[in-house]
Design an enzyme around this catalytic site. Structure first.
Site, PDB file in Angstrom:
ATOM      1  N   ALA A  22      76.652   0.109 -46.896  1.00  0.00           N
ATOM      2  CA  ALA A  22      77.545   0.298 -45.746  1.00  0.00           C
ATOM      3  C   ALA A  22      77.053  -0.571 -44.604  1.00  0.00           C
ATOM      4  O   ALA A  22      75.862  -0.867 -44.494  1.00  0.00           O
ATOM      5  CB  ALA A  22      77.535   1.760 -45.340  1.00  0.00           C
TER       6      ALA A  22
ATOM      7  N   ASN B 263      87.181 -10.848 -56.298  1.00  0.00           N
ATOM      8  CA  ASN B 263      86.832 -10.773 -54.879  1.00  0.00           C
ATOM      9  C   ASN B 263      87.496  -9.582 -54.194  1.00  0.00           C
ATOM     10  O   ASN B 263      86.890  -8.929 -53.349  1.00  0.00           O
ATOM     11  CB  ASN B 263      87.191 -12.080 -54.167  1.00  0.00           C
ATOM     12  CG  ASN B 263      86.072 -13.100 -54.299  1.00  0.00           C
ATOM     13  OD1 ASN B 263      85.033 -12.812 -54.891  1.00  0.00           O
ATOM     14  ND2 ASN B 263      86.269 -14.284 -53.761  1.00  0.00           N
TER      15      ASN B 263
ATOM     16  N   ARG C  86      77.572 -17.114 -54.601  1.00  0.00           N
ATOM     17  CA  ARG C  86      77.425 -16.553 -53.259  1.00  0.00           C
ATOM     18  C   ARG C  86      76.651 -17.527 -52.401  1.00  0.00           C
ATOM     19  O   ARG C  86      75.691 -18.143 -52.853  1.00  0.00           O
ATOM     20  CB  ARG C  86      76.615 -15.243 -53.306  1.00  0.00           C
ATOM     21  CG  ARG C  86      77.320 -14.091 -53.931  1.00  0.00           C
ATOM     22  CD  ARG C  86      76.327 -12.987 -54.245  1.00  0.00           C
ATOM     23  NE  ARG C  86      75.292 -13.478 -55.167  1.00  0.00           N
ATOM     24  CZ  ARG C  86      74.225 -12.764 -55.537  1.00  0.00           C
ATOM     25  NH1 ARG C  86      74.020 -11.565 -55.050  1.00  0.00           N
ATOM     26  NH2 ARG C  86      73.340 -13.263 -56.388  1.00  0.00           N
TER      27      ARG C  86
ATOM     28  N   LYS D 271      76.010 -13.085 -43.125  1.00  0.00           N
ATOM     29  CA  LYS D 271      75.004 -12.440 -43.967  1.00  0.00           C
ATOM     30  C   LYS D 271      73.746 -13.307 -43.913  1.00  0.00           C
ATOM     31  O   LYS D 271      73.802 -14.442 -43.410  1.00  0.00           O
ATOM     32  CB  LYS D 271      75.515 -12.292 -45.403  1.00  0.00           C
ATOM     33  CG  LYS D 271      75.730 -13.612 -46.105  1.00  0.00           C
ATOM     34  CD  LYS D 271      75.996 -13.373 -47.564  1.00  0.00           C
ATOM     35  CE  LYS D 271      75.891 -14.674 -48.330  1.00  0.00           C
ATOM     36  NZ  LYS D 271      76.034 -14.488 -49.754  1.00  0.00           N
TER      37      LYS D 271
ATOM     38  N   GLY E 260      82.385 -10.428 -44.154  1.00  0.00           N
ATOM     39  CA  GLY E 260      82.895 -11.611 -43.468  1.00  0.00           C
ATOM     40  C   GLY E 260      82.750 -12.782 -44.416  1.00  0.00           C
ATOM     41  O   GLY E 260      82.724 -12.600 -45.628  1.00  0.00           O
TER      42      GLY E 260
ATOM     43  N   CYS F 170      85.095 -16.244 -47.999  1.00  0.00           N
ATOM     44  CA  CYS F 170      85.864 -15.849 -49.189  1.00  0.00           C
ATOM     45  C   CYS F 170      86.598 -14.519 -49.080  1.00  0.00           C
ATOM     46  O   CYS F 170      87.819 -14.480 -49.215  1.00  0.00           O
ATOM     47  CB  CYS F 170      84.945 -15.820 -50.398  1.00  0.00           C
ATOM     48  SG  CYS F 170      84.437 -17.458 -50.874  1.00  0.00           S
TER      49      CYS F 170
HETATM   50  C1  UDX Z   1      81.493 -13.853 -52.129  1.00  0.00           C
HETATM   51  C2  UDX Z   1      81.392 -13.405 -53.601  1.00  0.00           C
HETATM   52  O1  UDX Z   1      80.234 -12.588 -53.792  1.00  0.00           O
HETATM   53  C3  UDX Z   1      81.377 -14.600 -54.520  1.00  0.00           C
HETATM   54  O2  UDX Z   1      81.373 -14.168 -55.870  1.00  0.00           O
HETATM   55  C4  UDX Z   1      82.595 -15.450 -54.241  1.00  0.00           C
HETATM   56  O3  UDX Z   1      82.623 -16.590 -55.030  1.00  0.00           O
HETATM   57  C5  UDX Z   1      82.645 -15.843 -52.775  1.00  0.00           C
HETATM   58  O4  UDX Z   1      82.618 -14.674 -51.963  1.00  0.00           O
HETATM   59  P1  UDX Z   1      79.808 -14.717 -50.248  1.00  0.00           P
HETATM   60  O5  UDX Z   1      80.983 -14.794 -49.336  1.00  0.00           O
HETATM   61  O6  UDX Z   1      78.842 -15.845 -50.250  1.00  0.00           O
HETATM   62  O7  UDX Z   1      80.298 -14.533 -51.772  1.00  0.00           O
HETATM   63  O8  UDX Z   1      78.980 -13.424 -49.820  1.00  0.00           O
HETATM   64  P2  UDX Z   1      78.567 -12.001 -50.415  1.00  0.00           P
HETATM   65  O9  UDX Z   1      77.121 -11.971 -50.637  1.00  0.00           O
HETATM   66  O10 UDX Z   1      79.422 -11.574 -51.520  1.00  0.00           O
HETATM   67  O11 UDX Z   1      78.837 -11.065 -49.129  1.00  0.00           O
HETATM   68  C6  UDX Z   1      80.111 -11.018 -48.509  1.00  0.00           C
HETATM   69  C7  UDX Z   1      80.116 -10.098 -47.313  1.00  0.00           C
HETATM   70  O12 UDX Z   1      80.058  -8.739 -47.726  1.00  0.00           O
HETATM   71  C8  UDX Z   1      78.971 -10.277 -46.337  1.00  0.00           C
HETATM   72  O13 UDX Z   1      79.491 -10.247 -45.019  1.00  0.00           O
HETATM   73  C9  UDX Z   1      78.077  -9.092 -46.590  1.00  0.00           C
HETATM   74  O14 UDX Z   1      77.356  -8.695 -45.449  1.00  0.00           O
HETATM   75  C10 UDX Z   1      79.083  -8.041 -46.995  1.00  0.00           C
HETATM   76  N1  UDX Z   1      78.512  -6.989 -47.866  1.00  0.00           N
HETATM   77  C11 UDX Z   1      78.120  -7.288 -49.133  1.00  0.00           C
HETATM   78  C12 UDX Z   1      78.415  -5.683 -47.395  1.00  0.00           C
HETATM   79  O15 UDX Z   1      78.788  -5.386 -46.250  1.00  0.00           O
HETATM   80  N2  UDX Z   1      77.918  -4.719 -48.231  1.00  0.00           N
HETATM   81  C13 UDX Z   1      77.513  -4.982 -49.494  1.00  0.00           C
HETATM   82  O16 UDX Z   1      77.079  -4.054 -50.181  1.00  0.00           O
HETATM   83  C14 UDX Z   1      77.607  -6.308 -49.962  1.00  0.00           C
END
Ligand code: UDX
Length: 435
Positions: free
Chosen positions: A252, A208, A154, A320, A257, A260
């Site tokens: 929630a 994913n 991540r 994030k 975004g 990935c």
């Molecule tokens: C993600 C995967 O976690 C990772 O394993 C993969 O290799 C690449 O994609 P990343 O894109 O860095 O990683 O971010 P991640 O922390 O997973 O969050 C993704 C999005 O989901 C963010 O926009 C975050 O705000 C949102 N999110 C995450 C939520 O809205 N609620 C949650 O409970 C968790």
């Protein structure tokens, strides 16, 4: 056992994996076509914002285990393993664009001098391993193997995730490649899932897509909670205590975004379509995610009557916290829509402002946390940075013209904002209305 490794592509995945492989004692050469990037890396600068990466790169460069070059021949010279970690951006129709992968495969074929394992780390459609093999074969008679070793890191905690990986997925066609890659992962002390290439490629997309589903699921539950006077944070807690469900990824908010989830969900829908399968769940996951962003604008318009002529202070732009990555950040759609409806925006982000300016036309940004909300009719929270979580709300209220907070990340406690006299609307929780 020390191995010689070549990593092609110095984006998030390539740079972090290459650095972590060097940190466990291997000799790693990172190759990128982009001369500017390689120059920066050679000068000890990091082209992306990732906590701890600069120090780890410096440590391993100094130890003589990590180097950077634009010259693939040099990078591949003694390599036993070559990782492909170049971008696979989405095409118009959502399919992954394999242009960079194909061009790298061609170059590898041209520089192949002895046996190597060519491993894809980039997220690639099922069947890409075979395609890479065919391309290299068309260029070279030297023996080699292809393999798939998808990356699950991540952004923002990329080094921790790599050093503490919960599994290594290794897809191979030969025992020789499987043994080599298993050995390479031994120091990580992790469970190895050894499988065929297609399965490894599928594990990445399925993971994913599942995580994205979890997010859209809890967002829909939140939307229902708002109608029935339930609180989604407590619902998520109550659900998450069941180990079959798990507490993670049930926050929630304004939807996912980043580089990935949006790309990979679209890609797996395409992969399914090409296999004549209608992947209904993930299609809905996407629809829910797209709609979730704009619900926040509706909340804002409801709180203010209309957005026309209003001024909004925005906290957070990155998709994030702990990253400057703006790719597919919900803030882009949200800010555009707010401005479409006639409001002005001043935004604050500790690290993503510069990137945001390249993606949102004429974006006004503030360098000063509290200055962001000066004379604002409403405050919008889009990224849960620690700085945002730690805001002194009394000070915020003093700076503002109005008293509305619309929080896309459920950062604040309802009683606190009520006591301070705010109108506060968040996601899947009761609206605090002091009017
Ligand atoms: C993600 C995967 O976690 C990772 O394993 C993969 O290799 C690449 O994609 P990343 O894109 O860095 O990683 O971010 P991640 O922390 O997973 O969050 C993704 C999005 O989901 C963010 O926009 C975050 O705000 C949102 N999110 C995450 C939520 O809205 N609620 C949650 O409970 C968790």
């Amino acid at each position: 056992m020390t191995m010689n490794i070549c990593v092609i592509g110095t984006g998030y995945v390539g740079l972090v994996s290459g650095t972590c492989f060097s940190d466990i004692g291997n000799n790693v050469t990172c190759v990128d076509l982009d001369e500017r990037k390689i120059k920066m890396l050679e000068d000890g600068e990091i082209p992306i914002y990732e906590p701890g990466l600069k120090e780890l790169v410096a440590k391993n460069v100094q130890a003589g285990r990590l180097s950077f070059t634009t010259d693939l021949a040099k990078g591949m010279k003694d390599a036993e393993v070559v990782f492909i970690a170049v971008g696979t951006p989405p095409k118009e129709n959502g399919e992954a664009d394999l242009t960079y992968i194909k061009s790298v495969a061609n170059s590898i074929g041209e520089h192949l001098e002895k046996y190597v394992v060519v491993v894809t780390k980039s997220t690639v459609p099922v069947g890409t391993g075979k395609m890479i093999k065919d391309i290299i074969k068309s260029k070279s008679a030297v023996e080699f193997d292809v393999a798939s070793n998808p990356e699950f890191l991540r952004e923002g905690s990329a080094i921790y995730d790599t050093q503490n990986m919960d599994r290594a997925v290794i897809g191979v066609e030969s025992k020789r490649a499987g043994d080599l890659l298993t050995k390479l992962h031994e120091p990580f002390n992790t469970e190895v899932v050894l499988t065929n290439i297609e399965t490894a490629e599928m594990i990445k997309y399925a993971s994913n897509a599942f995580l994205a589903t979890k997010i859209s699921f809890i967002n829909e539950i939140a939307n229902i909670c708002e109608q029935v006077d339930a609180d989604v944070t407590e619902v998520a807690k109550g659900m998450g205590l069941d180990p079959r469900i798990g507490e993670k990824f049930l926050q929630a908010g304004i939807g996912y975004g980043g580089s990935c989830f949006p790309k990979d969900t679209r890609a797996i829908i395409q992969i399914a379509e090409q296999a004549n399968y209608d992947f209904k769940i993930v299609k809905s996951v996407e629809d829910v995610n797209n709609a979730q962003r704009l619900r926040l604008v509706d909340k804002l318009a409801k709180a203010l009557g209309s957005l026309k002529g209003k001024h909004i202070g925005v906290f957070g732009l990155a998709f994030k916290p702990n990253t400057d990555d703006m790719r597919d950040a919900p803030s882009i759609d949200i800010i555009k829509e707010i401005r479409n409806q006639g409001a002005t925006v001043l935004a604050y982000d500790p690290v993503a402002s510069e990137n945001a300016k390249t993606m949102i036309d004429q974006l006004q940004v503030s360098e000063d946390l509290y200055g962001t909300v000066k004379d604002a009719d409403a405050v919008l929270i889009l990224t849960e940075w620690d700085e945002v979580k730690g805001l002194d709300l009394t000070k915020v209220k003093e700076m503002m013209r109005g008293h509305v907070i619309v929080d896309g990340r459920n950062v604040f406690d309802l009683d606190t904002v009520k006591q301070l006299g705010f109108y506060y609307d968040s996601i899947g929780r009761r609206v605090v209305n002091n009017n």
